[in-house]
Design a protein around this motif. Structure first.
Motif: not given
Length: 126
Positions: A53-66
């Protein structure tokens, strides 16, 4: 509200499951498997979850998947939306991503099921 089925998996174990949306986490996000202290842990262990979860971009990918799930759900044949997310072995990145995605979708009121197809399988020796 939409029903969402999420399955995490490892590409090195078997073919990806059939899904409306398949997310490949192998090439863009650092694999915890490369860290000897994390290799034999799984997504059930907090150090692995924190690393992913601290990997850059992972939160953005979760948001894009939503957002992508909402697009599928708004289609004329809307029903349950299926999402498959995979990494190499299915023990680290994919199940953490699946759980983070499920948490986000549930918080928005969606009915979510999650299955980790390969989480309990042996570590893949590469």
């Amino acid at each position: 509200m939409v029903a969402v089925d999420i399955v995490s998996f490892g590409y090195l174990h078997d073919a990806p499951p059939t899904a409306h949306l398949t997310i490949d986490l192998r090439h863009h996000f650092r694999d915890p498997h490369v860290s000897p202290e994390l290799r034999y842990m799984t997504a059930c262990d907090e150090p692995v979850r924190t690393a992913v979860l601290s990997t850059p971009g992972i939160t953005d990918l979760v948001n894009a998947t939503v957002t992508a799930i909402a697009a599928f759900a708004s289609g004329p044949s809307a029903g349950t939306v299926s999402v498959a997310d995979g990494c190499a072995g299915g023990r680290h990145r994919a199940p953490v991503f699946a759980s983070a995605l499920a948490e986000r979708l549930r918080a928005a009121g969606h009915d979510v099921t999650v299955r980790h197809r390969d989480l309990a399988k042996d570590v893949v020796q590469r």
